[in-house]
Design an enzyme around this catalytic site. Structure first.
Site, mmCIF file in Angstrom:
data_model
loop_
_atom_site.group_PDB
_atom_site.id
_atom_site.type_symbol
_atom_site.label_atom_id
_atom_site.label_comp_id
_atom_site.label_asym_id
_atom_site.label_seq_id
_atom_site.Cartn_x
_atom_site.Cartn_y
_atom_site.Cartn_z
ATOM 1 N N ILE A 57 -12.708 -4.652 8.314
ATOM 2 C CA ILE A 57 -11.740 -3.538 8.266
ATOM 3 C C ILE A 57 -12.130 -2.525 7.185
ATOM 4 O O ILE A 57 -11.413 -2.349 6.202
ATOM 5 C CB ILE A 57 -10.304 -4.069 8.047
ATOM 6 C CG1 ILE A 57 -10.246 -5.091 6.885
ATOM 7 C CG2 ILE A 57 -9.766 -4.716 9.318
ATOM 8 C CD1 ILE A 57 -8.812 -5.463 6.461
ATOM 9 N N TYR A 82 0.831 -1.224 0.000
ATOM 10 C CA TYR A 82 0.000 0.000 0.000
ATOM 11 C C TYR A 82 0.865 1.274 0.000
ATOM 12 O O TYR A 82 0.350 2.384 -0.118
ATOM 13 C CB TYR A 82 -0.938 0.054 1.216
ATOM 14 C CG TYR A 82 -1.915 -1.098 1.356
ATOM 15 C CD1 TYR A 82 -2.132 -2.006 0.325
ATOM 16 C CD2 TYR A 82 -2.642 -1.279 2.526
ATOM 17 C CE1 TYR A 82 -3.018 -3.062 0.468
ATOM 18 C CE2 TYR A 82 -3.535 -2.330 2.676
ATOM 19 C CZ TYR A 82 -3.705 -3.226 1.642
ATOM 20 O OH TYR A 82 -4.595 -4.266 1.797
HETATM 21 N N1 LIG Z 1 -5.664 -8.620 1.945
HETATM 22 C C1 LIG Z 1 -6.049 -8.154 0.768
HETATM 23 O O1 LIG Z 1 -5.734 -8.712 -0.294
HETATM 24 C C2 LIG Z 1 -6.902 -6.926 0.728
HETATM 25 C C3 LIG Z 1 -7.524 -6.542 -0.477
HETATM 26 C C4 LIG Z 1 -8.323 -5.407 -0.459
HETATM 27 C C5 LIG Z 1 -8.490 -4.681 0.715
HETATM 28 N N2 LIG Z 1 -7.837 -5.055 1.863
HETATM 29 C C6 LIG Z 1 -7.996 -4.298 3.149
HETATM 30 O O2 LIG Z 1 -9.387 -4.157 3.423
HETATM 31 C C7 LIG Z 1 -9.689 -2.774 3.574
HETATM 32 C C8 LIG Z 1 -11.117 -2.490 3.169
HETATM 33 O O3 LIG Z 1 -11.372 -2.875 1.836
HETATM 34 P P1 LIG Z 1 -11.540 -1.817 0.641
HETATM 35 O O4 LIG Z 1 -10.744 -0.628 0.939
HETATM 36 O O5 LIG Z 1 -11.271 -2.568 -0.610
HETATM 37 O O6 LIG Z 1 -13.096 -1.501 0.575
HETATM 38 P P2 LIG Z 1 -14.326 -1.176 1.553
HETATM 39 O O7 LIG Z 1 -13.871 -0.860 2.926
HETATM 40 O O8 LIG Z 1 -15.326 -2.268 1.329
HETATM 41 O O9 LIG Z 1 -14.925 0.109 0.844
HETATM 42 C C9 LIG Z 1 -14.236 1.331 0.795
HETATM 43 C C10 LIG Z 1 -15.033 2.264 -0.114
HETATM 44 O O10 LIG Z 1 -16.339 2.436 0.421
HETATM 45 C C11 LIG Z 1 -16.589 3.812 0.702
HETATM 46 N N3 LIG Z 1 -17.242 3.847 2.026
HETATM 47 C C12 LIG Z 1 -16.677 3.792 3.263
HETATM 48 N N4 LIG Z 1 -17.606 3.802 4.232
HETATM 49 C C13 LIG Z 1 -18.805 3.866 3.609
HETATM 50 C C14 LIG Z 1 -20.138 3.916 4.071
HETATM 51 N N5 LIG Z 1 -20.433 3.888 5.376
HETATM 52 N N6 LIG Z 1 -21.142 3.983 3.148
HETATM 53 C C15 LIG Z 1 -20.856 4.012 1.826
HETATM 54 N N7 LIG Z 1 -19.604 3.969 1.313
HETATM 55 C C16 LIG Z 1 -18.586 3.893 2.204
HETATM 56 C C17 LIG Z 1 -15.246 4.492 0.675
HETATM 57 O O11 LIG Z 1 -15.364 5.762 0.071
HETATM 58 P P3 LIG Z 1 -14.893 7.123 0.815
HETATM 59 O O12 LIG Z 1 -13.414 7.020 1.007
HETATM 60 O O13 LIG Z 1 -15.317 8.155 -0.154
HETATM 61 O O14 LIG Z 1 -15.650 7.154 2.113
HETATM 62 C C18 LIG Z 1 -14.423 3.604 -0.258
HETATM 63 O O15 LIG Z 1 -14.589 3.992 -1.605
HETATM 64 C C19 LIG Z 1 -8.632 -2.107 2.703
HETATM 65 O O16 LIG Z 1 -8.538 -0.728 2.921
HETATM 66 C C20 LIG Z 1 -7.411 -2.895 3.081
HETATM 67 O O17 LIG Z 1 -6.908 -2.479 4.340
HETATM 68 C C21 LIG Z 1 -7.070 -6.178 1.886
#
Ligand SMILES: NC(=O)c1ccc[n+]([C@@H]2O[C@H](COP(=O)([O-])OP(=O)(O)OC[C@H]3O[C@@H](n4cnc5c(N)ncnc54)[C@H](OP(=O)(O)O)[C@@H]3O)[C@@H](O)[C@H]2O)c1
Length: 282
Positions: free
Chosen positions: A230, A50
């Site tokens: 998360i 990241y």
């Molecule tokens: N291990 C792996 O391979 C892997 C892969 C992917 C992700 N991850 C981890 O998992 C974490 C979370 O996954 P992610 O970042 O892919 O996606 P997520 O948390 O499912 O979604 C994030 C998105 O949703 C929006 N959002 C946040 N809160 C919201 C709400 N209450 N209502 C509506 N929209 C909302 C955010 O926009 P805004 O910023 O505009 O609020 C952002 O665009 C990552 O940040 C990372 O730490 C790990």
């Protein structure tokens, strides 16, 4: 640790709600990590790939210096990138990640399973990193059940979580069962389906009953399964919204209604090595 819900794995209390930092620029990561800790989050997720580990460490230090939290009350996870799965590469990155963060992480994960180098080499090195004090615990990310079992059979230390994609549009019953059998846990990445939950009619309807948003219903649905979630956001207001999930409960019927949203094509990030296959759920 605090009084928010935790799952205890191999004696480690891991807060069920964490804060993700994928796609956050270093500037946003520092600001949002400090803000998340001020709000009350006690679990932060990052990864070498990241390119924000140093900023995440700065955000934690900002919150500690402001008196919002003590370092020992934060569960901090980072991950070994797939190009560093050979023994020397893994130990080098583990040292680099700890130096960038400025803290020993609580949990170090293998980011995605690979066939080469062997599981024996990579898990041996991950255990060495733990033995050298470069992390407190170790675990996996994106391992299907067969590879999860194989990895735990090889690993001397407990693999305390397997972090995988999970949200209302995916079924994960088999992997959740495997984690239980192994005495491990599941961490849901993209728990909000990268924002797709916001317009979901079923989640909106369930939320209206409780005075909650679709995001809050989704996160509640995850933690009621004892799954760690998360969510990530770049916005202070949403970080507060996503944390405000500890004062209501979904009924068994509401839980089932959310489970029923799963669909065979619900996966958002399928970057698994073609040598491996996700558990067959359909
Ligand atoms: N291990 C792996 O391979 C892997 C892969 C992917 C992700 N991850 C981890 O998992 C974490 C979370 O996954 P992610 O970042 O892919 O996606 P997520 O948390 O499912 O979604 C994030 C998105 O949703 C929006 N959002 C946040 N809160 C919201 C709400 N209450 N209502 C509506 N929209 C909302 C955010 O926009 P805004 O910023 O505009 O609020 C952002 O665009 C990552 O940040 C990372 O730490 C790990």
């Amino acid at each position: 640790m605090t009084d928010q819900p935790v799952i205890t794995v191999d004696g480690n209390a891991i807060p069920l709600l964490g804060f993700g930092t994928w796609n956050l620029t270093p500037e946003d990561a520092r600001r949002m990590v400090a803000e998340a800790l001020r709000i009350g989050y006690r679990h932060i997720d990052t990864a070498w790939i990241y390119h924000n580990e140093a900023a995440v460490g700065d955000g934690i230090r900002d919150a500690v210096e402001a008196g919002h939290v003590a370092r020992d009350d934060v569960w901090l996870t980072t991950k070994i990138w797939v190009q560093h799965f050979d023994r020397d590469g893994l130990l080098k990155q583990a040292r680099e990640s700890a130096a960038s963060l400025g803290f020993t992480p609580d949990l170090l994960l293998l980011h995605w399973p690979k066939t080469d180098p062997s599981f024996e080499e990579t898990l041996g090195a991950l255990n060495e990193a733990k033995d050298q004090g470069l992390t407190r615990t170790i675990g996996l990310s994106n391992f299907p059940s067969a590879e999860f079992r194989k990895a735990q059979a090889i690993s001397k230390a407990a693999l305390v979580t397997n972090q995988v994609e999970y949200h209302p549009y995916l079924k994960l019953s088999k992997l959740i069962e495997t984690a239980k059998e192994l005495g491990s846990s599941i961490t849901a990445w993209s728990p909000l389906a990268q924002g797709q939950i916001a317009d979901d009619a079923t989640l909106i309807e369930i939320g209206q009953v409780h005075g909650k948003t679709p995001g809050q219903v989704t996160l509640r649905w995850l933690i009621q399964q004892n799954v760690i979630a998360i969510p990530r956001t770049s916005k202070e207001s949403r970080a507060a919204e996503n944390f405000d999930i500890f004062d209501f409960e979904l009924s068994a019927e509401e839980m089932d209604r959310v489970h029923a949203l799963a669909r065979p094509d619900g996966r958002l990030g399928d970057w698994i090595d073609p040598a491996f296959q996700w558990d067959r759920e359909w």
